[in-house]
Scaffold this active site. Structure first.
Site, mmCIF file in Angstrom:
data_model
loop_
_atom_site.group_PDB
_atom_site.id
_atom_site.type_symbol
_atom_site.label_atom_id
_atom_site.label_comp_id
_atom_site.label_asym_id
_atom_site.label_seq_id
_atom_site.Cartn_x
_atom_site.Cartn_y
_atom_site.Cartn_z
ATOM 1 N N GLY A 262 1.705 -4.843 8.354
ATOM 2 C CA GLY A 262 2.067 -4.620 6.964
ATOM 3 C C GLY A 262 1.864 -3.156 6.666
ATOM 4 O O GLY A 262 2.062 -2.337 7.532
ATOM 5 N N SER A 263 1.471 -2.801 5.449
ATOM 6 C CA SER A 263 1.094 -1.428 5.124
ATOM 7 C C SER A 263 1.340 -1.103 3.673
ATOM 8 O O SER A 263 2.133 -1.763 2.990
ATOM 9 C CB SER A 263 1.854 -0.393 5.969
ATOM 10 O OG SER A 263 1.675 -0.629 7.341
ATOM 11 N N ASN A 264 0.679 -0.042 3.211
ATOM 12 C CA ASN A 264 1.008 0.626 1.957
ATOM 13 C C ASN A 264 1.358 2.067 2.300
ATOM 14 O O ASN A 264 0.677 2.700 3.112
ATOM 15 C CB ASN A 264 -0.181 0.657 0.988
ATOM 16 C CG ASN A 264 -0.771 -0.706 0.741
ATOM 17 O OD1 ASN A 264 -0.055 -1.669 0.517
ATOM 18 N ND2 ASN A 264 -2.103 -0.791 0.768
ATOM 19 N N ASN B 281 5.687 -3.261 1.650
ATOM 20 C CA ASN B 281 6.332 -4.293 2.460
ATOM 21 C C ASN B 281 7.291 -5.199 1.717
ATOM 22 O O ASN B 281 7.804 -6.159 2.306
ATOM 23 C CB ASN B 281 5.315 -5.131 3.246
ATOM 24 C CG ASN B 281 4.370 -4.284 4.054
ATOM 25 O OD1 ASN B 281 3.167 -4.317 3.852
ATOM 26 N ND2 ASN B 281 4.911 -3.472 4.940
#
Length: 755
Positions: free
Chosen positions: A207-209, A478
């Site tokens: 995932g990620s920001n 995401n």
């Protein structure tokens, strides 16, 4: 374990070089705080060489285990019934070996690699040679888990290609391991016949920001990046930090996957970038009409074509070898999902085409990003190579520009083509819910469109993908390209790029809310950005007041209500009651009528909202269930979060902050619970990994970073747990970038290697 000073001395002793005339690869490696290797060489081959050497020293067993997987030799050395995680699913070693045999078209991989730049080929080959150098000189330097194993052997050029290809296809072909491994024509024996669609929810392991701020939003009017990829804490998809320098020509620093030679997320003197996993679909399934006389022949425009067959024999430890025939079509391998009606029958079969198969353009994409001077050059790099496999690119530059780009290797299938060519079975709710793009494989016209501007046939050109360049900010957590900036929604693109106008995750909503609040409070500087990234605020807790009113209606829940009322609504390690709320929300989020105000595409960052009074009975049930869940595992309702979620390093517990991203925690951390009957613990499995905040000052980049799980997986390494302890304390370290900064921060002796 050797004392730290002896280990560093041993490393320095490894610097003995071969005679100068024989040196084709050479590099120096200087370590700084938390073991960051600063690699200096005269060319790309040397950078790869030093990168591979340092990677073997820090994570040699992880790389060796990855090689065992991509070589399709797990059954041979570890037994066919043991399991391994591939594509976010636990599969048997035999299934893994069959799958990797199916995608390992070595002639095709070699040809694709040969088309890339000389620099890309040199850094990859150098990495292989550097890894082998460390293995040859320091076999005792590998962790005990693989040291001395028969499968710990040098890496070949083909091995490197197999590893890169496995990384490129990680969220496209890899989730279909079982579907590909078990595919067989009607009447043939298979390992399983209950295989369905891949579970999209398992992709939460990645995932990620990513936030990019432009000059209109920052205190110094220059760009700034906040990158927080949420990746696995174990296995090959861990990050390591590294710095690669060819004096006067190339200088980039950041994080890269442990088995890759290059920086994948990082910065140079002018730009900084990060990535988040995109919602785009990078493969298509094609429904085939089969020849009634032969289920291994399929029809294209009424004309039969024979499937290709490849017989593979998998050696098995302490058992007879397993021989299978693997089938493929002009599109790719056959995949079977019989439990959901997509099996291989006498009339129909399904085949996979993956846009990232043999995507070695990725190396050139990242090398060009590393050389970029502004976000426009990053846009050109990713658009011209189409080498970024499955991630959005978020970037900022010293001139004050911010960019979001969902530009990847994706099938060139427009919305109109999808309407014309979607197979009827692909329109079912089951197929749509699985995120499957299912095309009619019986018509040649339904294959991916070919645009002459793209570097490989069938890829979507950059002009049809999403790029946003602004002076304030862009963001992604995401969800799709639609809300790269919440106040300027992007126009709708092809459905293969992800949902448009759809409900956003709580993590996306949290990010937008925090960014808008921060901007309203004034210009954003690195300290404010770091605080936002690690605040551990829980967005779902915004509904807690209404939940507590419902909780108070049942006397038996008095202790539960009290614990939730006292909770500080964060996922900090000392937050008491956090686990109780998380356990509750995991069930409450599935209540159909939970919210009174439904999702509204005109207000996507704030809807749905307001707890529905009609959902009170289901909410009470969820509260009771969460309470019982904790009590059954002897966890106090007001337990501190860090007493439940932690890692053990060298016999010591290290509390880990952050929590489930689904609950709206930006600092996402997904953990696995201990087995029943054992003391309860949540062990981090994926989540926050390499974190960077990069801004630009008068003298160049100013970068601060964390690496949550530390640089090395080897318990004997001095860099095995120091990063984890720093992360637990929310301690950022300044990344030394200039020669003077590196010299001032140097730890141990510089290692010089050549051959």
């Amino acid at each position: 374990m050797k004392p730290r000073h002896l280990l560093l001395a041993t490393l320095a002793a490894s610097s003995a070089a071969t005679p100068a005339l024989a040196q084709r690869h050479s590099a120096t490696i200087t370590r700084t705080e938390q073991g960051i290797p600063h690699i200096v060489a005269k060319d790309m081959a040397g950078l790869g060489y030093g990168s591979g050497y340092a990677a073997a020293q820090d994570n040699g067993c992880v790389i060796a285990d990855t090689l065992l997987t991509v070589r399709a030799e797990r059954s041979k050395f570890l037994g066919k019934d043991a399991t391994v995680n591939v594509g976010f699913s636990e599969v048997t070693n035999l299934e893994s070996d069959l799958y990797h045999s199916a995608i390992s078209d070595l002639p095709g991989l070699r040809a694709a690699q040969a088309k890339t730049s000389a620099d890309n080929r040199a850094i990859i080959e150098g990495f292989r040679i550097g890894y082998n150098r460390y293995l040859r000189d320091h076999p005792e330097g590998f962790a005990a888990e693989c040291r001395g194993s028969a499968w710990l052997r040098p890496m070949s050029g083909d091995d490197m290609l197999l590893m890169v290809n496995a990384a490129m296809t990680l969220i496209s072909s890899a989730p279909l391991v079982k579907q590909i491994a078990d595919a067989a024509p009607p009447g043939a024996k298979t390992a399983a016949n209950d295989t369905g669609f891949p579970d999209a929810a398992k992709h939460i392991g990645l995932g990620s920001n990513g936030w990019a701020f432009g000059g209109d939003a920052t205190a110094n009017k220059r760009g700034m990046i906040v990158g927080n990829p949420h990746f696995p804490w174990s296995g090959p998809n861990r990050f390591r930090r590294l710095h690669l320098t060819i004096p006067g020509k190339f200088d980039v620093m950041g994080g890269g996957l442990v088995f890759m030679p290059t920086v994948g997320i990082g910065f140079n003197k002018s730009i900084a970038w990060t990535h988040t996993v995109t919602t785009a679909t990078h493969f298509s399934l094609f429904e085939l009409q089969l020849d009634p006389a032969d289920p291994t022949r399929y029809l294209i425009d009424g004309k039969p074509e024979a499937m290709t067959r490849r017989e593979v024999t998998i050696a098995v430890k302490d058992g007879a070898p397993v021989t299978r025939t693997l089938y493929a079509t002009r599109y790719g391998p056959i995949a079977a999902m019989p439990s959901v009606g997509f099996g291989w029958t006498a009339t129909t079969a399904y085949t996979l085409r993956d846009a990232n198969q043999a995507n070695f353009r990725s190396g050139d994409a990242w090398l060009r990003i590393a050389r970029a001077r502004n976000v426009g050059e990053i846009r050109d790099a990713i658009g011209e190579t189409l080498g970024i496999p499955w991630v959005n690119t978020i970037a900022a530059d010293a001139q004050g520009n911010a960019m979001y780009a969902d530009v990847t290797a994706v099938p060139n299938v427009s919305a109109d083509k999808l309407k014309q060519c979607a197979a009827p079975s692909g329109k079912t709710p089951l197929a749509r819910g699985a995120g499957i793009t299912l095309l009619d494989g019986a018509r040649a016209a339904c294959d991916w469109d070919v645009d002459p501007s793209t570097p490989a046939p069938g890829l979507m050109p950059v002009a049809n993908q999403a790029v946003v360049i602004r002076r304030d900010y862009v963001q992604n957590s995401n969800d799709s390209y639609w809300l790269a900036h919440p106040n300027a929604p992007y126009a709708q693109l092809s459905p293969v790029l992800g949902p448009w106008g759809a409900r956003q995750s709580l993590r996306t909503r949290s990010g937008i809310a925090e960014l808008e609040r921060a901007r309203a409070a004034g210009p954003i500087d690195p300290d404010k950005a770091k605080a936002l990234a690690m605040a551990n605020a829980v967005y779902a807790a915004e509904f807690l007041s209404d939940i507590l009113k419902i909780c108070a209606t049942r006397a038996e829940l008095a202790e539960t209500c009290a614990a939730l009322y006292a909770w500080d609504r964060t996922a900090n390690a000392d937050s008491k009651g956090a686990w109780l709320f998380f356990a509750f929300w995991q069930q409450a989020a599935r209540i159909p009528n939970l919210f009174a105000v439904p999702f509204d595409a005109a207000h996507p960052a704030t809807t749905p909202n307001t707890i529905n009074p009609a959902a009170a009975p289901a909410i009470l049930t969820a509260l009771e269930s969460a309470t019982k869940q904790l009590r059954d595992r002897d966890v106090p309702l007001d337990a501190a979060w860090g007493s439940v979620q932690y890692v053990e390093r060298k016999g010591e517990r290290i509390p880990v902050h952050g929590g489930p991203g689904q609950i709206g925690i930006l600092n996402a951390m997904g953990s696995n619970p201990s087995a029943a009957g054992k003391p309860f613990v949540l062990t981090p499995a994926h989540g926050t990994s390499y974190v960077q905040v990069v801004s630009f000052g008068d003298k160049g980049p100013v970068a601060e970073s964390m690496l949550s799980y530390s640089q090395s997986t080897n318990p004997d390494s001095p860099w095995y747990d120091d990063g984890t302890r720093a992360y637990a304390a929310k301690k950022w370290i300044r990344l030394p970038f200039t020669p003077a900064e590196i010299a001032a921060a140097k730890q141990g002796e510089t290692v010089k290697i050549s051959e």
